[in-house]
Every structure is written in C-alpha cells, then in structure tokens.
Design a protein around this motif. Structure first.
Motif, PDB file in Angstrom:
ATOM      1  N   SER A  13       0.725  -1.486   0.225  1.00  0.00           N
ATOM      2  CA  SER A  13       0.015  -0.072  -0.152  1.00  0.00           C
ATOM      3  C   SER A  13       0.960   1.674  -0.023  1.00  0.00           C
ATOM      4  CB  SER A  13      -0.680  -0.047   1.933  1.00  0.00           C
ATOM      5  OG  SER A  13      -0.423   0.317   2.573  1.00  0.00           O
ATOM      6  N   ALA A  14       2.140   0.749   0.290  1.00  0.00           N
ATOM      7  CA  ALA A  14       2.619   2.063   0.087  1.00  0.00           C
ATOM      8  C   ALA A  14       3.772   2.050  -1.315  1.00  0.00           C
ATOM      9  CB  ALA A  14       4.220   1.813   1.307  1.00  0.00           C
ATOM     10  N   TYR A  15       2.965   1.593  -2.293  1.00  0.00           N
ATOM     11  CA  TYR A  15       4.095   1.382  -3.453  1.00  0.00           C
ATOM     12  C   TYR A  15       3.376   2.900  -3.992  1.00  0.00           C
ATOM     13  CZ  TYR A  15       0.149   1.457  -6.044  1.00  0.00           C
ATOM     14  OH  TYR A  15      -1.793   1.431  -6.665  1.00  0.00           O
ATOM     15  N   MET A  16       2.612   3.828  -3.573  1.00  0.00           N
ATOM     16  CA  MET A  16       1.971   4.790  -4.201  1.00  0.00           C
ATOM     17  C   MET A  16       3.159   6.429  -4.083  1.00  0.00           C
ATOM     18  SD  MET A  16       0.663   7.155  -6.375  1.00  0.00           S
ATOM     19  CE  MET A  16       1.341   8.624  -5.850  1.00  0.00           C
ATOM     20  N   PRO A  17       3.006   6.438  -2.436  1.00  0.00           N
ATOM     21  CA  PRO A  17       3.978   7.508  -1.832  1.00  0.00           C
ATOM     22  C   PRO A  17       5.272   7.455  -1.913  1.00  0.00           C
ATOM     23  CG  PRO A  17       2.470   5.740  -0.275  1.00  0.00           C
ATOM     24  CD  PRO A  17       1.822   5.491  -1.451  1.00  0.00           C
ATOM     25  N   SER A  18       5.198   6.040  -1.804  1.00  0.00           N
ATOM     26  CA  SER A  18       6.651   5.513  -1.948  1.00  0.00           C
ATOM     27  C   SER A  18       7.490   6.266  -3.337  1.00  0.00           C
ATOM     28  CB  SER A  18       7.400   4.433  -1.698  1.00  0.00           C
ATOM     29  OG  SER A  18       7.054   4.710  -0.325  1.00  0.00           O
ATOM     30  N   GLY A  19       6.865   5.801  -4.255  1.00  0.00           N
ATOM     31  CA  GLY A  19       7.144   6.200  -5.680  1.00  0.00           C
ATOM     32  C   GLY A  19       7.011   7.334  -6.163  1.00  0.00           C
ATOM     33  N   GLY A  20       5.718   7.665  -5.688  1.00  0.00           N
ATOM     34  CA  GLY A  20       5.428   9.396  -5.931  1.00  0.00           C
ATOM     35  C   GLY A  20       6.103  10.389  -5.445  1.00  0.00           C
ATOM     36  N   SER A  21       6.612  10.345  -4.272  1.00  0.00           N
ATOM     37  CA  SER A  21       7.713  11.257  -3.410  1.00  0.00           C
ATOM     38  C   SER A  21       9.105  11.635  -3.897  1.00  0.00           C
ATOM     39  CB  SER A  21       7.829  10.918  -2.100  1.00  0.00           C
ATOM     40  OG  SER A  21       7.662   9.494  -1.368  1.00  0.00           O
ATOM     41  N   LEU A  22       9.224  10.033  -4.604  1.00  0.00           N
ATOM     42  CA  LEU A  22      10.566   9.644  -5.148  1.00  0.00           C
ATOM     43  C   LEU A  22      10.498  10.708  -6.545  1.00  0.00           C
ATOM     44  CD1 LEU A  22      13.755   8.954  -5.736  1.00  0.00           C
ATOM     45  CD2 LEU A  22      11.993   6.705  -6.675  1.00  0.00           C
ATOM     46  N   ALA A  23       9.463  10.367  -7.201  1.00  0.00           N
ATOM     47  CA  ALA A  23       9.217  11.373  -8.186  1.00  0.00           C
ATOM     48  C   ALA A  23       9.466  12.297  -8.482  1.00  0.00           C
ATOM     49  CB  ALA A  23       8.513  11.119  -9.300  1.00  0.00           C
ATOM     50  N   ILE A  24       8.905  12.789  -7.015  1.00  0.00           N
ATOM     51  CA  ILE A  24       8.711  14.860  -7.250  1.00  0.00           C
ATOM     52  C   ILE A  24       9.684  15.230  -6.407  1.00  0.00           C
ATOM     53  CG2 ILE A  24       7.514  16.509  -5.853  1.00  0.00           C
ATOM     54  CD1 ILE A  24       4.948  14.059  -5.626  1.00  0.00           C
ATOM     55  N   LEU A  25      10.814  14.325  -5.932  1.00  0.00           N
ATOM     56  CA  LEU A  25      11.791  15.423  -5.040  1.00  0.00           C
ATOM     57  C   LEU A  25      12.583  15.017  -6.401  1.00  0.00           C
ATOM     58  CD1 LEU A  25      11.886  13.187  -1.829  1.00  0.00           C
ATOM     59  CD2 LEU A  25      11.825  15.686  -2.564  1.00  0.00           C
ATOM     60  N   VAL A  26      12.766  14.102  -7.293  1.00  0.00           N
ATOM     61  CA  VAL A  26      14.207  14.571  -8.795  1.00  0.00           C
ATOM     62  C   VAL A  26      13.273  15.197  -9.905  1.00  0.00           C
ATOM     63  CG1 VAL A  26      14.969  11.885  -7.634  1.00  0.00           C
ATOM     64  CG2 VAL A  26      13.264  12.184  -9.767  1.00  0.00           C
ATOM     65  N   ALA A  27      12.093  14.760  -9.612  1.00  0.00           N
ATOM     66  CA  ALA A  27      11.765  15.671 -11.127  1.00  0.00           C
ATOM     67  C   ALA A  27      12.422  17.006 -11.197  1.00  0.00           C
ATOM     68  CB  ALA A  27      10.573  15.780 -11.093  1.00  0.00           C
ATOM     69  N   PRO A  28      12.726  18.423  -9.642  1.00  0.00           N
ATOM     70  CA  PRO A  28      13.383  19.555 -10.560  1.00  0.00           C
ATOM     71  C   PRO A  28      15.016  19.403 -10.629  1.00  0.00           C
ATOM     72  CG  PRO A  28      12.049  19.024  -8.286  1.00  0.00           C
ATOM     73  CD  PRO A  28      12.136  18.066  -8.997  1.00  0.00           C
ATOM     74  N   LEU A  29      15.524  18.542 -10.365  1.00  0.00           N
ATOM     75  CA  LEU A  29      16.710  18.509 -11.462  1.00  0.00           C
ATOM     76  C   LEU A  29      16.802  17.823 -12.782  1.00  0.00           C
ATOM     77  CD1 LEU A  29      19.173  15.654  -8.341  1.00  0.00           C
ATOM     78  CD2 LEU A  29      18.600  18.323  -8.498  1.00  0.00           C
ATOM     79  N   PHE A  30      15.639  17.229 -12.812  1.00  0.00           N
ATOM     80  CA  PHE A  30      15.680  16.827 -14.830  1.00  0.00           C
ATOM     81  C   PHE A  30      14.954  18.016 -15.482  1.00  0.00           C
ATOM     82  CE2 PHE A  30      16.176  12.825 -12.824  1.00  0.00           C
ATOM     83  CZ  PHE A  30      16.427  11.301 -13.804  1.00  0.00           C
TER      84      PHE A  30
END
Length: 284
Positions: free
Chosen positions: A129-146
């Motif tokens: 059940s934690a796949y969404m917040p874990s993967g979503g927060s990871l994407a949100i955190l790295v997105a500004p770098l890209f």
C-alpha cells in the motif's frame, strides 16, 4: 516481494512525475488548467472505469502475465509521451500509461499476497500500500533536477527505462501464483451485491479525491500563484506525499496485531477531514 514492490514504485512515479512537470508542460504545449487536469487525472478515470474488469482479466489470463504486460505498456507509452507535441498526443500517451498502471497495480496486489505466507501477509500488503507515496514522492523529489537540466521529457524517458528494468526483474524473480477454479466473474458480481464492497469503493473514491486535489495541484499553485521556485514546490509536495508512508506501513502492522480495519479507516478519515479545513482555508 521486493521485485513486485519495485514495479509498484515505478507505478507511483508515473503519477508523481506529472505535478512538478505541469507548469513546464503548460508553458511548452500551451495547456489550459482544464487540459492539465485531464493529463493529471486520466489514471484515476481509467481505474474507475475498468479496475474490476482488469481484475477479472488477471484471474483469467494470469496475474504475472498481465503484470508484465502492464509494465511493457507503461514503458512504451512513457516513451511516446516524451515525444508528445500537443495536448492530444500527451493525453493519449497518458491514457495508455494508465492502462499499464492499472494492469500492474491490480496484478501486483495478488502477486504480493502470493509471495507471503498467511502470517506475514498483512505486513506485506501494508508494504504494497506504500508503493504510491514512495514512488510518487521519489518522482516529485527528483523531477526538479531533470527539469532544470534536460526538461520535462527527460523525466518521461527515465521512468520508461525504469519500467523496462522492473519488467525484467519481475519476469526473472517473481513466481507465477496459482489460484483455484472459482469464476472470477462470479466473484465480481457477488462483490457488487455486497453493501460493504460498495461502501469501501465509495470511501476510496473520496480518499482519492481529497488526496489528488492537493498532490496534483500543489506545485502549480505554489509556482503560478505564490511565485515559489519549482524545486521548493516539488520539495513541499513530496513532503505531503511522504507522510502517507508511515500510515501505510503502520496500518499493516496494526492489522497484523488485531486492530480492526474499520477503526483504522474511521481514524484516517477523521484526520484527513480535519487537516483539509486549515489547508484550503490558507490557500484561499
């Protein structure tokens, strides 16, 4: 278990990659707020329309087979989205990303359950059940770098590659579960006749409406309305997503120790409702 969870992280990232990229996509492709909303919420609409049907297909053709198909569709449609040139092409790619997302997430829950014994299953499902917040927060955190280095299209390409890697991982590691001969369509129809199933579906619909109303639009609100830097907007949104993880894992831990599911749902709903009052009051 961890191979399936890695695929879930990619699924969460496919949702989380959109909010930080919306300001850049609006500027490049000329998207309106309404069009941006469709880009962001296509996944939810697909889940509403075909979620149960996908579950029936998984029971009929095999959860691992359709889970692998979901990762393949996500990879290909992510690459297509990276090449999008207007609203229609981006929306179409998001539609197929949503198809792949539903295929893997529906199959993934069954694969996770099959990988654990009865004693460990509540904990394993709490992890899932934690796949969404874990993967979503990871994407949100790295997105500004890209975004700063290569633009929003690089985010789409990166997570498409991640989907391909997870496809290989699941294919090589995860066993193929076996299920009894009960008709999945019969089970689906029986579920629709149960008031509890309808109530849980409505509760989850309300939860998604509340959660996405903040997660999807917070970066756009902070950048366009408050003048925040994209990196700060992504960081604050990631914090909002990350706080879900202790609740997800803690819920599985509490259920394994005998706490009633109904009490957990009521407590979570009460906290959600109470926190939205000051949040939207401040935004206004």
């Amino acid at each position: 278990v961890w191979a399936v969870f890695a695929g879930g992280l990619v699924c969460g990232a496919y949702i989380g990659k959109v909010p930080p990229a919306l300001p850049a996509q609006r500027a490049e492709l000329g998207l309106t707020l309404i069009e941006s909303g469709f880009i962001a919420t296509t996944f939810n609409l697909i889940g509403l329309a075909v979620g149960m049907f996908v579950g029936v297909l998984c029971d009929r053709f095999g959860h691992k087979r359709l889970g692998l198909a979901g990762l393949a569709v996500m990879c290909l449609s992510g690459l297509a989205g990276a090449a999008a040139w207007d609203y229609a092409s981006l929306l179409l790619s998001r539609f197929f990303e949503g198809v792949g997302f539903i295929l893997f997430t529906v199959a993934g829950s069954a694969l996770m359950a099959a990988c654990a014994d009865a004693r460990e299953r509540p904990k394993v499902m709490g992890l899932w059940s934690a796949y969404m917040p874990s993967g979503g927060s990871l994407a949100i955190l790295v997105a500004p770098l890209f975004l700063a280095a290569w633009g929003w299209r690089s985010i789409w390409i990166t997570f498409a590659i991640a989907a391909a890697l997870c496809l290989v991982l699941v294919w090589r590691i995860v066993p193929t579960p076996r299920y009894g001969g009960v008709s999945s369509m019969k089970l689906a129809l029986e579920s629709l006749r149960q008031p509890g199933s309808i109530a849980l579906a409505l509760l989850f619909a309300f939860y998604v409406a509340q959660w996405t109303s903040v997660m999807i639009w917070l970066p756009t609100f902070l950048v366009d309305e408050r003048g925040a830097a994209p990196a700060l907007a992504s960081f604050l949104t990631a914090l909002m997503v990350l706080v879900n993880i202790p609740g997800n894992i803690g819920g599985g831990w509490l259920i394994a120790r005998g706490v009633r599911r109904g009490m957990l749902i009521l407590a979570a709903a009460a906290v959600f409702a109470a926190s939205h009052v000051p949040a939207f009051a401040a935004f206004s």
